[in-house]
Design an enzyme around this catalytic site. Sequence first.
Site, PDB file in Angstrom:
ATOM      1  N   ASP A   8       0.879  -1.167   0.000  1.00 42.85           N
ATOM      2  CA  ASP A   8       0.000   0.000   0.000  1.00 42.85           C
ATOM      3  C   ASP A   8       0.917   1.218   0.000  1.00 42.85           C
ATOM      4  OD1 ASP A   8       0.861   0.256   2.620  1.00 42.85           O
ATOM      5  OD2 ASP A   8      -1.135   0.355   3.512  1.00 42.85           O
ATOM      6  N   CYS A  65       2.497  -3.725   3.891  1.00 39.79           N
ATOM      7  CA  CYS A  65       1.760  -2.520   4.292  1.00 39.79           C
ATOM      8  C   CYS A  65       2.408  -2.008   5.564  1.00 39.79           C
ATOM      9  CB  CYS A  65       0.255  -2.772   4.397  1.00 39.79           C
ATOM     10  SG  CYS A  65      -0.304  -3.821   5.748  1.00 39.79           S
ATOM     11  N   THR A  67       1.797  -2.587   8.795  1.00 36.39           N
ATOM     12  CA  THR A  67       2.046  -3.686   9.735  1.00 36.39           C
ATOM     13  C   THR A  67       2.128  -5.044   9.051  1.00 36.39           C
ATOM     14  OG1 THR A  67      -0.329  -3.958   9.989  1.00 36.39           O
ATOM     15  CG2 THR A  67       0.788  -2.527  11.603  1.00 36.39           C
ATOM     16  N   HIS A  98       5.500 -25.951   7.407  1.00 33.65           N
ATOM     17  CA  HIS A  98       4.337 -26.608   8.013  1.00 33.65           C
ATOM     18  C   HIS A  98       3.004 -26.193   7.404  1.00 33.65           C
ATOM     19  CE1 HIS A  98       6.445 -27.692  12.085  1.00 33.65           C
ATOM     20  NE2 HIS A  98       7.157 -28.042  11.019  1.00 33.65           N
ATOM     21  N   HIS A 133       1.682 -32.520   7.918  1.00 34.39           N
ATOM     22  CA  HIS A 133       1.327 -31.119   7.679  1.00 34.39           C
ATOM     23  C   HIS A 133       0.373 -30.989   6.485  1.00 34.39           C
ATOM     24  CE1 HIS A 133       4.218 -30.157  10.696  1.00 34.39           C
ATOM     25  NE2 HIS A 133       5.190 -30.755  10.014  1.00 34.39           N
TER      26      HIS A 133
HETATM   27  C1  RB5 Z   1      -2.368   2.503   6.625  1.00 28.75           C
HETATM   28  O1  RB5 Z   1      -2.400   3.620   7.457  1.00 28.75           O
HETATM   29  C2  RB5 Z   1      -2.241   1.255   7.466  1.00 28.75           C
HETATM   30  O2  RB5 Z   1      -3.442   0.990   8.111  1.00 28.75           O
HETATM   31  C3  RB5 Z   1      -1.807   0.066   6.622  1.00 28.75           C
HETATM   32  O3  RB5 Z   1      -0.566   0.319   6.040  1.00 28.75           O
HETATM   33  C4  RB5 Z   1      -1.644  -1.250   7.342  1.00 28.75           C
HETATM   34  O4  RB5 Z   1      -0.804  -1.144   8.436  1.00 28.75           O
HETATM   35  C5  RB5 Z   1      -2.887  -1.965   7.625  1.00 28.75           C
HETATM   36  O5  RB5 Z   1      -2.929  -3.061   8.174  1.00 28.75           O
END
Ligand code: RB5
Length: 156
Positions: A8, A65, A67, A98, A133
Amino acid sequence: MKLAIGSDHVGVELKPAIIDYLKELGHEVKDFGPYSTERTDYPKFGRKVAEEVAAGNFDSGILICGTGVGISISANKVKGIRAVVCSEPYSAKLSKEHNNTNILAFGSRVVGLELAKMIVKEWLDAEFEGGRHARRVQMISDIENDYHTENEGTSC
Ligand code: RB5
């Protein structure tokens, strides 16, 4: 391997260095976007990469992204996708051995470049062990089959 990558607007800055690293390792990589830091929505790119992998157009996918969470959840909604979000290499390796994961996700706000490269390398080098598995992965597919109707997943 033939790899699909997507992110993203938060993951987009880490992506070029990961693409370079994948190419250095000898992989073919296609970037499904985005191509700028303009604000966008991670489900679009998680879905696109997942659809490409599920269709067999690519061996595996990589998603980034902030996280790694939202984009991996999105990818996991596509039938046939087993996406894992990792912030350390041990889980990345075991997720392939696995769980036969076919998409790796991580967060650009969570891991730095060198750790991300280590995670990617462990994941790409690992192989699914099959055996007991395989039975469990089949059980995951069974859940998916029970909850997807026949025509779901086709583009609309
Ligand atoms: C964008 O602000 C953020 O929510 C996205 O990059 C991500 O971390 C979502 O899971």
